[in-house]
Design a protein around this motif. Structure first.
Motif, PDB file in Angstrom:
ATOM      1  N   GLY A 413       1.020  -0.865   0.038  1.00 48.44           N
ATOM      2  CA  GLY A 413      -0.247   0.055   0.279  1.00 48.44           C
ATOM      3  C   GLY A 413       0.779   1.519  -0.170  1.00 48.44           C
ATOM      4  N   ARG A 414       2.538   1.316  -0.413  1.00 50.00           N
ATOM      5  CA  ARG A 414       2.816   2.492   0.169  1.00 50.00           C
ATOM      6  C   ARG A 414       3.223   2.758  -1.883  1.00 50.00           C
ATOM      7  N   TRP A 415       3.627   4.380  -1.519  1.00 47.94           N
ATOM      8  CA  TRP A 415       4.102   4.413  -3.297  1.00 47.94           C
ATOM      9  C   TRP A 415       5.468   4.772  -3.194  1.00 47.94           C
ATOM     10  N   TRP A 416       6.108   4.206  -4.383  1.00 46.13           N
ATOM     11  CA  TRP A 416       8.010   4.161  -4.898  1.00 46.13           C
ATOM     12  C   TRP A 416       7.453   4.978  -5.841  1.00 46.13           C
ATOM     13  N   PRO A 417       9.059   5.918  -5.380  1.00 47.09           N
ATOM     14  CA  PRO A 417       8.925   6.728  -7.159  1.00 47.09           C
ATOM     15  C   PRO A 417       9.636   7.011  -7.766  1.00 47.09           C
ATOM     16  N   TYR A 418      10.102   6.916  -9.233  1.00 47.70           N
ATOM     17  CA  TYR A 418      10.884   6.598  -9.994  1.00 47.70           C
ATOM     18  C   TYR A 418      10.549   7.468 -11.091  1.00 47.70           C
ATOM     19  N   ARG A 419      12.414   7.880 -10.914  1.00 50.69           N
ATOM     20  CA  ARG A 419      12.708   8.960 -12.154  1.00 50.69           C
ATOM     21  C   ARG A 419      12.818   8.252 -13.873  1.00 50.69           C
ATOM     22  N   LYS A 420      12.785   8.537 -14.767  1.00 53.04           N
ATOM     23  CA  LYS A 420      13.179   8.251 -15.734  1.00 53.04           C
ATOM     24  C   LYS A 420      14.650   8.247 -16.495  1.00 53.04           C
ATOM     25  N   SER A 423      16.558   6.341 -20.456  1.00 55.14           N
ATOM     26  CA  SER A 423      15.576   5.410 -21.216  1.00 55.14           C
ATOM     27  C   SER A 423      14.902   4.275 -19.987  1.00 55.14           C
ATOM     28  N   ARG A 424      15.507   4.777 -18.840  1.00 56.76           N
ATOM     29  CA  ARG A 424      15.133   3.468 -18.211  1.00 56.76           C
ATOM     30  C   ARG A 424      14.208   4.009 -17.435  1.00 56.76           C
ATOM     31  N   TRP A 425      13.632   3.201 -16.361  1.00 57.57           N
ATOM     32  CA  TRP A 425      13.134   3.719 -15.080  1.00 57.57           C
ATOM     33  C   TRP A 425      13.733   3.044 -14.351  1.00 57.57           C
ATOM     34  N   ALA A 426      13.986   4.054 -13.285  1.00 54.41           N
ATOM     35  CA  ALA A 426      15.061   4.310 -11.898  1.00 54.41           C
ATOM     36  C   ALA A 426      14.149   4.446 -10.590  1.00 54.41           C
ATOM     37  N   PRO A 427      14.372   3.364  -9.561  1.00 54.76           N
ATOM     38  CA  PRO A 427      14.227   4.536  -8.695  1.00 54.76           C
ATOM     39  C   PRO A 427      15.298   5.432  -8.205  1.00 54.76           C
ATOM     40  N   ALA A 428      14.170   6.083  -7.601  1.00 53.50           N
ATOM     41  CA  ALA A 428      15.055   7.558  -7.162  1.00 53.50           C
ATOM     42  C   ALA A 428      14.230   8.169  -5.567  1.00 53.50           C
TER      43      ALA A 428
END
Length: 458
Positions: A413-420, A423-428
């Motif tokens: 139930g938690r939200w995880w931020p990701y950043r491009k 060209s790949r989505w990476a944990p932010a």
């Protein structure tokens, strides 16, 4: 190995051992503990290395072991023969009394010792009564014909040779502490027989008292209220309040133990990476310390159970640990990942352990109820008209079109931020229960560094 023993057993002499090329000096618990005491005692590690090399070459002559002292003639590299002694403090008569009483009180110890075995936990039980069998820091003093003031290569070589002897006969440690094997076993037999006689007399006295005592008092025991092995019920209830509470658990150490040094002269077998073994040993010590600290927490029994990591998860954990980057290429291969994929996995692990790794690598579709709650949480996180445009890309993921940010909804139930990134989505960043806060983290400056190695999944 030839072995000469004097009639009273207080001195034993062992013929010179052959060179120890290609093998360790200690294979048993006792021999390894002796070497640890040596390495903790010596101030000059270079002298130890020279001593190990000297012993490995077979330059240590016959070794004489007697209470408080071991002696040998050691051949120097230039051919000079030097007498070297290592001194160890003898136990006092009062300390031996306590040790023998402890051994007799524990049936397992008395049986093992009389069978000429030395169980490792004997050391712990002896320490409980204030007896240190193994030498500690500063307990091994050296005397040598070379007149060095600390352990020299000659005394160090002698100590390494003694480790090999302890592998074959750990009773030598008790001889160095002041008692011969024969004298010790004889004393144990005498004390064991005396203790059995006292127990027998108490049982006979108790039986007589039971026959004479009032029937109304009653007894409890394995044969019923009045069985032959019982005690008076009134005595049992009276003793209940006399049992002391268990002692408080000990404080955990300040840091993990030092891993073993594998810098031996002999090359490791093919396929064995000594550096990798040292890293694994250090990692195991650090994990053991964390487990111990957690077990000593007041509410440890309420903590949720941690599932055993899979091979893939543990490989990422090792790569994320301090020093693990040295073996990243091997860990990538072992976990079936490309190197770039392992780097992303390590970043995720440092943000949130196995849960963060699952968000990176696993795709899942929330149940309709969970998905509805997630959408409602997104809508509630911003005022009307202020929420950025979000497009669902499936599997509990929402992307901000054209902005390079993404939210991923975890199973907890938690939200995880990701950043491009490239060209790949990476944990932010770490997870947040607030999707707006998580999205703000996704748009934080790209230079923001991930957490240091070892956190939080360690």
């Amino acid at each position: 190995m030839s072995n000469g023993t004097e009639p009273d057993g207080t001195e034993r002499t062992f013929a010179a051992l052959p060179p120890a090329r290609g093998r360790g000096f200690a294979a048993t618990w006792w021999g390894q503990a002796w070497l640890k005491a040596l390495e903790d005692t010596a101030l000059d590690g270079e002298q130890l290395k020279k001593g190990r090399r000297t012993a490995r070459e077979g330059a240590v002559g016959a070794v004489s072991v007697r209470p408080g002292r071991i002696t040998a003639v050691v051949q120097d590299r230039d051919g000079t023969a030097l007498r070297s002694d290592v001194l160890l403090q003898r136990l006092s008569d009062e300390e031996w009394d306590r040790f023998l009483d402890m051994a007799v009180d524990r049936a397992g110890h008395i049986a093992a010792l009389l069978d000429r075995e030395m169980p490792p936990h004997l050391v712990e039980d002896a320490a409980d009564v204030g007896i240190e069998l193994l030498p500690g820091i500063g307990d091994l003093d050296a005397e040598c014909g070379c007149e060095a003031w600390d352990h020299c290569p000659h005394s160090a070589a002698l100590c390494y040779q003694v480790a090999r002897l302890l592998d074959q006969d750990p009773f030598l440690l008790l001889l160095m502490r002041g008692r011969s094997e024969r004298g010790l076993l004889d004393e144990l037999q005498v004390r064991s027989a005396a203790r059995a006689a006292r127990t027998r007399r108490r049982a006979e006295d108790d039986g007589a008292g039971r026959a004479e005592g009032p029937a109304s008092v009653g007894r409890v025991g394995p044969d019923g209220p009045d069985g032959p092995d019982g005690v008076r019920a009134v005595a049992a209830f009276a003793a209940a309040g006399l049992v002391p509470p268990p002692p408080a658990p000990p404080e955990p150490p300040d840091g993990p133990g030092r891993p073993p040094a594998l810098d031996t002269e002999a090359a490791p077998p093919a396929g064995i990476d000594a550096g990798a073994l040292e890293f694994l040993a250090a990692d195991a010590a650090a994990r053991a310390l964390r487990l111990l600290a957690g077990a000593l927490e007041p509410d440890h029994h309420l903590a949720p159970y941690e599932a055993e990591p899979t091979t893939g998860q543990d490989g990422v954990r090792l790569a994320a640990a301090s020093g693990g980057e040295r073996f990243a290429a091997r860990l990538a291969t072992g976990t079936g990942r490309a190197r770039a994929e392992l780097d992303l996995a390590v970043r995720a692990w440092r943000y949130g352990g196995a849960a963060a790794l699952a968000v990176l690598e696993e795709e899942w579709t929330p149940e309709p109820e969970a998905l509805a709650r997630a959408v409602a949480a997104l809508d509630a996180a911003w005022e009307d008209g202020e929420r950025p445009g979000l497009r669902s890309v499936g599997q509990g993921r929402w992307t901000v079109p054209g902005a390079g940010g993404q939210l991923r909804y975890g199973r907890d139930g938690r939200w995880w931020p990701y950043r491009k990134e490239r060209s790949r989505w990476a944990p932010a960043g770490p997870a947040d229960h607030d999707p707006a806060a998580a999205l703000a983290e996704a748009f934080a400056p790209e230079g923001a560094a991930p957490p240091p190695s070892g956190t939080p999944g360690g």
